[in-house]
Scaffold this motif. Structure first.
Motif, PDB file in Angstrom:
ATOM      1  N   MET A   9     -35.371 -47.240   2.378  1.00 25.72           N
ATOM      2  CA  MET A   9     -34.657 -47.271   0.825  1.00 25.72           C
ATOM      3  C   MET A   9     -33.291 -47.122   1.431  1.00 25.72           C
ATOM      4  O   MET A   9     -32.831 -46.298   2.107  1.00 25.72           O
ATOM      5  N   ILE A  10     -32.650 -48.085   1.139  1.00 21.73           N
ATOM      6  CA  ILE A  10     -30.788 -48.102   1.134  1.00 21.73           C
ATOM      7  C   ILE A  10     -30.209 -47.890  -0.103  1.00 21.73           C
ATOM      8  O   ILE A  10     -30.411 -48.660  -1.120  1.00 21.73           O
ATOM      9  N   GLY A  11     -29.347 -46.823  -0.230  1.00 20.20           N
ATOM     10  CA  GLY A  11     -28.709 -46.462  -1.359  1.00 20.20           C
ATOM     11  C   GLY A  11     -27.466 -45.687  -1.388  1.00 20.20           C
ATOM     12  O   GLY A  11     -27.492 -44.980  -0.165  1.00 20.20           O
ATOM     13  N   ASP A  12     -26.864 -45.549  -2.437  1.00 17.29           N
ATOM     14  CA  ASP A  12     -25.600 -44.584  -2.286  1.00 17.29           C
ATOM     15  C   ASP A  12     -25.819 -43.266  -3.362  1.00 17.29           C
ATOM     16  O   ASP A  12     -24.882 -42.644  -3.507  1.00 17.29           O
ATOM     17  N   ASN A  13     -26.891 -43.223  -3.862  1.00 15.78           N
ATOM     18  CA  ASN A  13     -27.047 -42.104  -4.733  1.00 15.78           C
ATOM     19  C   ASN A  13     -28.251 -41.282  -4.008  1.00 15.78           C
ATOM     20  O   ASN A  13     -29.334 -41.630  -3.559  1.00 15.78           O
ATOM     21  N   LEU A  14     -27.760 -39.971  -3.660  1.00 11.78           N
ATOM     22  CA  LEU A  14     -28.614 -39.060  -3.100  1.00 11.78           C
ATOM     23  C   LEU A  14     -29.802 -38.889  -3.679  1.00 11.78           C
ATOM     24  O   LEU A  14     -31.016 -38.622  -3.109  1.00 11.78           O
ATOM     25  N   VAL A  15     -29.927 -38.538  -5.060  1.00 12.28           N
ATOM     26  CA  VAL A  15     -30.957 -38.255  -5.842  1.00 12.28           C
ATOM     27  C   VAL A  15     -31.954 -39.349  -6.021  1.00 12.28           C
ATOM     28  O   VAL A  15     -33.044 -39.544  -5.693  1.00 12.28           O
ATOM     29  N   ALA A  16     -31.387 -40.578  -6.506  1.00 18.76           N
ATOM     30  CA  ALA A  16     -32.428 -41.637  -6.997  1.00 18.76           C
ATOM     31  C   ALA A  16     -32.817 -42.594  -5.454  1.00 18.76           C
ATOM     32  O   ALA A  16     -33.794 -42.745  -5.463  1.00 18.76           O
ATOM     33  N   VAL A  18     -31.971 -41.718  -1.918  1.00 18.35           N
ATOM     34  CA  VAL A  18     -32.615 -40.833  -0.763  1.00 18.35           C
ATOM     35  C   VAL A  18     -33.862 -39.847  -1.010  1.00 18.35           C
ATOM     36  O   VAL A  18     -34.657 -39.885  -0.296  1.00 18.35           O
ATOM     37  N   THR A  19     -33.583 -39.031  -1.903  1.00 24.07           N
ATOM     38  CA  THR A  19     -34.502 -38.401  -2.320  1.00 24.07           C
ATOM     39  C   THR A  19     -35.811 -39.016  -2.696  1.00 24.07           C
ATOM     40  O   THR A  19     -36.945 -38.859  -2.715  1.00 24.07           O
ATOM     41  N   GLY A  20     -35.601 -40.053  -3.575  1.00 24.91           N
ATOM     42  CA  GLY A  20     -36.628 -40.780  -4.286  1.00 24.91           C
ATOM     43  C   GLY A  20     -37.208 -41.526  -3.235  1.00 24.91           C
ATOM     44  O   GLY A  20     -38.441 -41.741  -3.202  1.00 24.91           O
ATOM     45  N   GLY A  21     -36.589 -42.277  -2.388  1.00 20.30           N
ATOM     46  CA  GLY A  21     -37.051 -42.991  -1.364  1.00 20.30           C
ATOM     47  C   GLY A  21     -38.169 -42.067  -0.364  1.00 20.30           C
ATOM     48  O   GLY A  21     -39.222 -42.391   0.031  1.00 20.30           O
ATOM     49  N   ARG A  22     -37.528 -40.960  -0.123  1.00 24.26           N
ATOM     50  CA  ARG A  22     -38.397 -39.711   0.890  1.00 24.26           C
ATOM     51  C   ARG A  22     -39.734 -39.623  -0.039  1.00 24.26           C
ATOM     52  O   ARG A  22     -40.739 -39.236   0.530  1.00 24.26           O
ATOM     53  N   ALA A  23     -39.411 -39.378  -1.276  1.00 21.39           N
ATOM     54  CA  ALA A  23     -40.679 -38.972  -2.068  1.00 21.39           C
ATOM     55  C   ALA A  23     -41.825 -40.066  -2.037  1.00 21.39           C
ATOM     56  O   ALA A  23     -42.882 -39.998  -2.117  1.00 21.39           O
ATOM     57  N   ALA A  24     -41.242 -41.377  -1.927  1.00 24.36           N
ATOM     58  CA  ALA A  24     -42.075 -42.341  -2.059  1.00 24.36           C
ATOM     59  C   ALA A  24     -42.714 -42.534  -0.243  1.00 24.36           C
ATOM     60  O   ALA A  24     -43.270 -43.756  -0.207  1.00 24.36           O
ATOM     61  N   GLY A  25     -42.466 -41.977   0.492  1.00 25.17           N
ATOM     62  CA  GLY A  25     -42.913 -41.864   1.949  1.00 25.17           C
ATOM     63  C   GLY A  25     -42.150 -43.128   2.736  1.00 25.17           C
ATOM     64  O   GLY A  25     -42.511 -43.421   3.727  1.00 25.17           O
ATOM     65  N   ARG A  27     -38.438 -44.117   4.902  1.00 26.56           N
ATOM     66  CA  ARG A  27     -37.308 -43.716   5.631  1.00 26.56           C
ATOM     67  C   ARG A  27     -36.086 -43.999   4.636  1.00 26.56           C
ATOM     68  O   ARG A  27     -36.139 -45.067   3.846  1.00 26.56           O
ATOM     69  N   ALA A  28     -34.795 -43.098   4.887  1.00 23.39           N
ATOM     70  CA  ALA A  28     -33.993 -43.469   3.967  1.00 23.39           C
ATOM     71  C   ALA A  28     -32.404 -43.786   4.728  1.00 23.39           C
ATOM     72  O   ALA A  28     -32.165 -43.315   5.733  1.00 23.39           O
ATOM     73  N   ARG A  33     -20.353 -43.178   0.122  1.00 18.55           N
ATOM     74  CA  ARG A  33     -18.959 -43.521  -0.486  1.00 18.55           C
ATOM     75  C   ARG A  33     -18.009 -42.514  -1.045  1.00 18.55           C
ATOM     76  O   ARG A  33     -17.024 -42.647  -1.542  1.00 18.55           O
ATOM     77  N   GLY A  34     -18.449 -41.298  -0.449  1.00 18.54           N
ATOM     78  CA  GLY A  34     -17.489 -39.948  -0.687  1.00 18.54           C
ATOM     79  C   GLY A  34     -17.869 -39.409  -1.908  1.00 18.54           C
ATOM     80  O   GLY A  34     -16.863 -38.698  -2.421  1.00 18.54           O
TER      81      GLY A  34
END
Length: 52
Positions: A9-16, A18-25, A27-28, A33-34
């Motif tokens: 999962m690649i993205g710039d939002n920590l919740v949606a 990174v956390t969402g990708g990790r919850a789906a199994g 890697r993130a 972007r600061g």
């Protein structure tokens, strides 16, 4: 389709992204972007730029 083989999962939002990708199994990869200063990201990889 299953995620048994893994994926990213690649993205710039920590919740949606990174956390969402990790919850789906997944890697993130976090594109920093600061906008989340001082936060632990928990991603497998992080960078300030992404090209796609």
């Amino acid at each position: 389709m299953t995620l048994d083989g893994g994926g990213w999962m690649i993205g710039d939002n920590l919740v949606a992204d990174v956390t969402g990708g990790r919850a789906a199994g997944l890697r993130a990869i976090w594109v920093d972007r600061g906008t989340w200063p001082g936060r632990e990201h928990g991603a497998d990889h992080a960078g300030s730029r992404a090209w796609w």
